[in-house]
Design an enzyme around this catalytic site. Structure first.
Site, PDB file in Angstrom:
ATOM      1  CG  HIS A 215      27.776  11.838  76.066  1.00 30.32           C
ATOM      2  ND1 HIS A 215      28.100  11.492  74.768  1.00 30.32           N
ATOM      3  CD2 HIS A 215      28.931  11.748  76.776  1.00 30.32           C
ATOM      4  CE1 HIS A 215      29.389  11.227  74.694  1.00 30.32           C
ATOM      5  NE2 HIS A 215      29.920  11.361  75.895  1.00 30.32           N
ATOM      6  CG  HIS A 219      27.985   8.656  80.720  1.00 28.91           C
ATOM      7  ND1 HIS A 219      28.978   7.694  80.707  1.00 28.91           N
ATOM      8  CD2 HIS A 219      28.615   9.851  80.603  1.00 28.91           C
ATOM      9  CE1 HIS A 219      30.163   8.281  80.570  1.00 28.91           C
ATOM     10  NE2 HIS A 219      29.969   9.583  80.521  1.00 28.91           N
ATOM     11  CG  HIS A 255      31.787  13.611  83.418  1.00 35.66           C
ATOM     12  ND1 HIS A 255      30.792  12.857  84.007  1.00 35.66           N
ATOM     13  CD2 HIS A 255      32.100  12.981  82.254  1.00 35.66           C
ATOM     14  CE1 HIS A 255      30.524  11.829  83.237  1.00 35.66           C
ATOM     15  NE2 HIS A 255      31.296  11.869  82.172  1.00 35.66           N
ATOM     16  CG  ASP A 256      30.014  13.861  79.587  1.00 40.56           C
ATOM     17  OD1 ASP A 256      30.849  14.624  79.084  1.00 40.56           O
ATOM     18  OD2 ASP A 256      30.149  12.620  79.595  1.00 40.56           O
ATOM     19  CG  ASP A 365      34.408  10.279  80.692  1.00 41.80           C
ATOM     20  OD1 ASP A 365      33.186  10.034  80.678  1.00 41.80           O
ATOM     21  OD2 ASP A 365      34.946  11.061  79.866  1.00 41.80           O
TER      22      ASP A 365
END
Length: 517
Positions: A215, A219, A255-256, A365
């Protein structure tokens, strides 16, 4: 007024600058919060760390993943809440191996803005005399030229994000996202300030933890590239609005954001403050969203837009990011399947388009099993290593080890085969029903070959183990020869499958859809 004061306030090595007290940051004051006690807010102004109070937005909670230790020397302890004995786990020390020792002679320096976990680490290294381990953002013309050539094929499903990250000197997320926004003409259409946009993207990349095996910013760049591929599919390309595309790219890139490298159950069982803040529901996803909104407001990227439009974009951004919660996979998949069965998806409907964007982001994802073998294998090893690192931490602190997170009883192969079978295959099968294109069929083809590759590797390991046991019983010389033979045979089988998955397949091995992507 009640204060979410239990959130550990960091860093502890300097007083809070006065100008910070009027900005959003690591602590929020809320008139409606009932989760925590309510000490005198004037006490907080004397605390060391990143504290902020924004009188114009009392319900905003922008938490940065800094430190999770509750420090008794601060002046008061949490009231009415039992602290978990493992609340002292410091995320700052999970992955870093450098020994940062504070020195009393270090000069005091003002903090000009709130720092997230990652940017705080970089700042601390400079303040404390530790060499800053950040790659220089300087590339020669050969490298930048190669990166530009790769961007010309950014819509290719075989796009090698690892190579692109090397060619951009670790700035793949910034370079890729900026290129896509510009390619769609969104910078000009939304009149985005170039300086603010660049600053926003730099801060986003910095807030991904580079020490996370999986993560991290690479990524995020990979998911952004996959999202771009999906939005180019015929059904989406002719239906998505400019606002949809902007939100889709920003959601993929953030998103992360500020992911700590551990999962939600870990945060819950260690009584982490984020788990309490978000009531054990989509803890990480809520944090990613709030962190992204915090950066949007800190940089003022949308400050020129009407306030209502800006808030709507923040809410829709959150809706997209929250959809990536893997624990809600079945809910989204069931809804998607129901729409497809009833054939009632209408992409002229804004809510239906938004739902398809959610499904596209979910696919992006977890699309690693659908990549060519060399890329897929590398991602699989990275995510499994992050799982195992969490398992090691849980063992160290005498916590129950999460399923699949114990490196002594699990392998990359069995984890990946299970993930493909129970998570990836059902999702991408429904996506193919929705968009039966060449890309969709290629993804299913790669996933089938990758699953076969992992099965082959599992059989190889089993065969080698058995041969080694037989060799030990029959003699060292015979055992060595048997092991060598088994290894060679298994390696040949693996190389054959790998060559197929890497792109040397025939049309029979990877089925191609009848429609062009």
């Amino acid at each position: 007024m009640e204060v979410c004061y239990q959130l550990p306030v960091l860093p502890l090595d300097r007083l809070v600058p006065k100008h910070v007290l009027s900005r959003r940051g690591a602590i929020s004051f809320s008139s409606s919060s009932s989760l925590f006690g309510a000490p005198d807010p004037r006490q907080l102004s004397q605390r060391r760390g990143a504290i902020s109070y924004d009188s114009s937005d009392q319900t905003a909670l922008y938490i940065r993943m800094l430190d999770v230790r509750v420090r008794s020397q601060v002046g008061f302890e949490p009231e009415g809440r039992i602290s978990h004995p493992y609340l002292c786990i410091d995320f700052r020390t999970l992955h870093t191996r450098l020994d940062y020792e504070s020195t009393s002679t270090a000069p005091e320096r003002r903090v000009h803005r709130l720092l997230s976990f990652q940017r705080y680490l970089h700042s601390s290294r400079l303040l404390r005399g530790v060499p800053q381990q950040i790659p220089l953002h300087i590339l020669d013309e050969d490298y930048t030229g190669q990166a530009r050539c790769m961007l010309e094929k950014v819509g290719n499903w075989n796009f090698d994000i690892f190579l692109f990250d090397r060619l951009t000197n670790g700035n793949s997320l910034i370079t890729l996202t900026f290129h896509l926004l510009n390619q769609y003409g969104l910078v000009e259409l939304f009149q985005l300030d170039m300086v603010k946009l660049w600053r926003f993207l730099v801060m986003v990349q910095e807030d991904y933890h580079s020490d996370n095996p999986y993560h991290n910013a690479i990524h995020a760049a990979d998911v952004t590239q996959a999202m771009y591929c999906y939005m180019r599919e015929p059904m989406l390309a002719k239906s998505l609005t400019s606002c949809d595309i902007l939100l889709g790219l920003l959601a993929a890139a953030t998103h992360d954001l500020d992911h700590p490298g551990v999962n939600q159950p870990f945060l819950i069982k260690t009584d982490h403050y984020l788990a309490t803040l978000y009531r054990n529901t989509s803890v990480l996803e809520n944090h990613h969203w709030k962190s992204a909104v915090g950066l949007l407001r800190e940089t003022g990227l949308f400050s020129h837009l009407p306030a209502e439009d800006s808030l709507n974009m923040e809410r829709e951004l959150g809706s997209l990011i929250l959809a990536t919660d893997i624990s809600r996979q079945n809910d989204y998949l069931s809804r998607f399947r129901r729409h497809l069965d009833q054939e009632n998806l209408c992409l002229s409907n804004a809510s239906h388009r938004h739902f398809i964007l959610q499904m596209a982001l979910k696919c992006a994802d977890i699309c690693n099993p659908c990549r060519p073998w060399e890329l897929s294998k590398r991602w699989s090893e990275k995510v499994t290593e992050e799982f195992f690192q969490q398992g090691d931490i849980e063992k160290k602190h005498k916590l129950e080890v999460s399923p699949l997170y114990d490196r002594e009883i699990n392998t990359v192969g069995n984890i990946q085969i299970g993930f493909m079978t129970h998570v990836a295959e059902p999702l991408f099968a429904e996506w193919t029903r929705f968009s039966d294109t060449r890309l969709s069929q290629t993804m299913l083809g790669y996933m089938g070959l990758n699953k076969a590759s992992w099965s082959g590797l599992q059989q190889e390991q089993t065969s080698v183990s058995k041969e080694a046991e037989l060799g030990s019983a029959g003699g060292d010389t015979e055992g060595s020869a048997a092991t060598t033979t088994a290894t060679a045979t298994a390696a040949a089988r693996r190389d054959s499958i790998t060559a197929q998955a890497a792109g040397g397949t025939s049309s029979k091995e990877i089925p191609q859809g009848s429609k062009e992507s």
